[in-house]
Design an enzyme around this catalytic site. Structure first.
Site, mmCIF file in Angstrom:
data_model
loop_
_atom_site.group_PDB
_atom_site.id
_atom_site.type_symbol
_atom_site.label_atom_id
_atom_site.label_comp_id
_atom_site.label_asym_id
_atom_site.label_seq_id
_atom_site.Cartn_x
_atom_site.Cartn_y
_atom_site.Cartn_z
ATOM 1 N N ARG A 5 38.331 86.902 125.710
ATOM 2 C CA ARG A 5 38.463 85.549 126.264
ATOM 3 C C ARG A 5 39.673 85.522 127.174
ATOM 4 N NH1 ARG A 5 42.384 82.648 123.371
ATOM 5 N NH2 ARG A 5 41.473 80.658 123.985
ATOM 6 N N ARG B 105 43.860 76.249 129.367
ATOM 7 C CA ARG B 105 44.169 75.013 128.645
ATOM 8 C C ARG B 105 43.931 73.837 129.573
ATOM 9 N NH1 ARG B 105 49.911 77.219 126.226
ATOM 10 N NH2 ARG B 105 49.022 78.870 124.905
ATOM 11 N N ARG C 113 48.650 103.619 127.052
ATOM 12 C CA ARG C 113 49.339 103.220 128.268
ATOM 13 C C ARG C 113 50.833 103.149 127.971
ATOM 14 N NH1 ARG C 113 48.667 98.159 130.126
ATOM 15 N NH2 ARG C 113 47.547 97.425 128.293
ATOM 16 N N ARG D 15 55.335 92.725 136.395
ATOM 17 C CA ARG D 15 56.191 91.582 136.107
ATOM 18 C C ARG D 15 57.647 91.984 136.204
ATOM 19 N NH1 ARG D 15 55.718 90.541 129.535
ATOM 20 N NH2 ARG D 15 56.356 92.623 128.863
ATOM 21 N N GLU E 55 58.662 95.956 135.830
ATOM 22 C CA GLU E 55 57.838 96.703 134.881
ATOM 23 C C GLU E 55 56.598 97.273 135.568
ATOM 24 O OE1 GLU E 55 55.292 95.492 130.960
ATOM 25 O OE2 GLU E 55 57.415 94.901 130.978
ATOM 26 N N TYR F 153 47.549 97.968 118.377
ATOM 27 C CA TYR F 153 48.634 97.211 118.987
ATOM 28 C C TYR F 153 48.972 96.036 118.080
ATOM 29 C CZ TYR F 153 51.652 94.517 121.895
ATOM 30 O OH TYR F 153 52.750 93.833 122.339
ATOM 31 N N ASP G 162 51.870 92.855 117.252
ATOM 32 C CA ASP G 162 53.089 92.100 117.521
ATOM 33 C C ASP G 162 54.056 92.343 116.358
ATOM 34 O OD1 ASP G 162 52.331 90.971 119.961
ATOM 35 O OD2 ASP G 162 51.281 89.324 118.975
#
Length: 396
Positions: free
Chosen positions: A184, A188, A268, A299, A324, A372, A374
């Site tokens: 997705r 918003r 990566r 970024r 980056e 991955y 957080d």
């Protein structure tokens, strides 16, 4: 074995390979609940894994050495646990993107939409507009990322903010990337530009490294840095620990543990280019994405802006920015994000079978489980791994 005799080594109750959040959490729990003696080894010259940070003397900025780390969670167990070792600032993460010489708020929200289309749409009008812009791809199930993105948010917004950014991230045309990379794309239909939706969010008040140091501030935990688990000349190597029957928590690359015997998992990585400016604030925000193909980096991170509460101790005339760049990792690079193609997942499943056959080794963290995570997810899985896997080994 070289350089030492096994009989001369008094091994601890547990060896943790890797001083990142997973390893530190397990070590802390082992001491607190089992009274264990724990040795932590890490090939790097610091603790904290990729969350490690240090202070830049010239600017007063806290540099996140491995890229921006932002703590957020809706998991009460994790939130209560981390608050034992640090308090958190009131930082709320907001991201902006430069496209075609103009700055927009991200994630895409009603403000982004109205600014992009020079309009004043209501939420219902904006939703109808986006649905209509999916065109012939609306309601379809595209096989590549490019068409999937268009089907989700329409061609104009996808091409402005997603297409080229994603191409730079993956060093691949989105038409050649599988659609499964994105399930997705958040849009918003209000003016909420908070990046995360979690219950709790903030940055450690005294910095990441101080937080990590407090986690292992116990005489029963010893840390040895610049030490390679696979170096047979040091006592805490894989072969020696296996021979001594010492439980191990391993947070390095799972394929490396098995000497890449089944092949290499793909990742990566990111490279950083540091730029310093003779001004107090260059971007006016902590993170600026660059959505266009003619900017080679994805970024820029301006570290001072993560900590406005420290403004009085920061240099008002100098700031530091890291640009980056994303690319595919080679052996020896720092692995950041698993590629996770179908063939990679199949390869990891085979390594997972080998890992399950190692009764005295618990594999954890991003590298050890090829996932991955957080930071809050790493801590949660570490707490569970201690309870379900490590604690029973320490009782034997």
């Amino acid at each position: 074995m070289k350089g030492f005799a096994m009989a001369q080594i008094e091994y601890p109750d547990l060896v943790v390979v890797g001083a990142g959040l997973f390893g530190l959490t397990v070590a802390q729990q082992a001491v607190e609940h089992a009274g264990a003696r724990v040795e932590i080894i890490d090939v790097r010259d610091h603790i904290g894994g990729n969350a490690y940070s240090y202070m830049d003397e010239e600017t007063g900025a806290e540099i996140h050495k491995y890229g921006a780390h932002l703590f957020h969670t809706s998991n009460r167990r994790v939130w209560e646990y981390v608050n034992r070792f640090t308090s958190f600032t009131g930082y709320v993460h907001r991201v902006y993107a430069t496209h075609d010489g103009e700055v927009y708020p991200l994630p895409i929200n009603l403000g982004t939409i109205n600014q992009f289309f020079h309009a004043s749409y209501t939420p219902a009008e904006a939703r109808a507009l986006i649905d209509g812009q999916a065109g012939e791809l609306a309601g379809t199930d595209p096989r590549n990322l490019n068409d999937k993105g268009i089907s989700l948010i329409g061609r104009p917004l996808y091409e402005a903010f997603i297409k080229n950014y994603t191409g730079k991230q993956w060093q691949t045309d989105p038409k050649d990337l599988p659609a499964g990379i994105i399930s997705r794309l958040p849009v918003r239909f209000n003016y909420d530009n908070r990046y995360f939706k979690d219950t709790w969010e903030g940055l450690p008040a005294d910095g990441y490294t101080a937080w990590m140091e407090r986690m292992i501030d116990d005489p029963r935990i010893h840390v040895t840095l610049r030490t390679d688990f696979f170096d047979g000349s040091q006592p805490f190597n894989r072969a020696a620990l296996a021979a001594a029957g010492v439980p191990v928590v391993y947070t390095g690359p799972v394929d490396r543990y098995f000497d890449y015997s089944l092949g290499e998992l793909k990742w990566r990585t990111v490279d950083f280019r540091e730029v310093r400016y003779d001004e107090g604030d260059h971007f006016g925000c902590p993170v600026m994405n660059f959505s266009d193909a003619d900017v080679p980096y994805t970024r820029a991170i301006e570290f001072k802006n993560f900590n406005p509460e420290r403004r009085d101790s920061q240099n008002p005339d100098r700031t530091v920015v890291w640009e980056e760049y994303s690319r595919f990792a080679e052996r020896g690079d720092e692995p950041y994000y698993p590629i996770n193609t179908e063939s990679d997942r199949e390869l990891y499943a085979r390594y997972e079978e080998l890992a399950e056959a190692e009764p005295l080794t618990v594999f954890g963290g991003r590298l050890g489980t090829y996932k991955y995570y957080d930071m809050h997810q790493v801590i949660d899985t570490a707490l569970t791994a201690y309870e379900e896997r490590v604690a029973p080994m320490l009782k034997k």
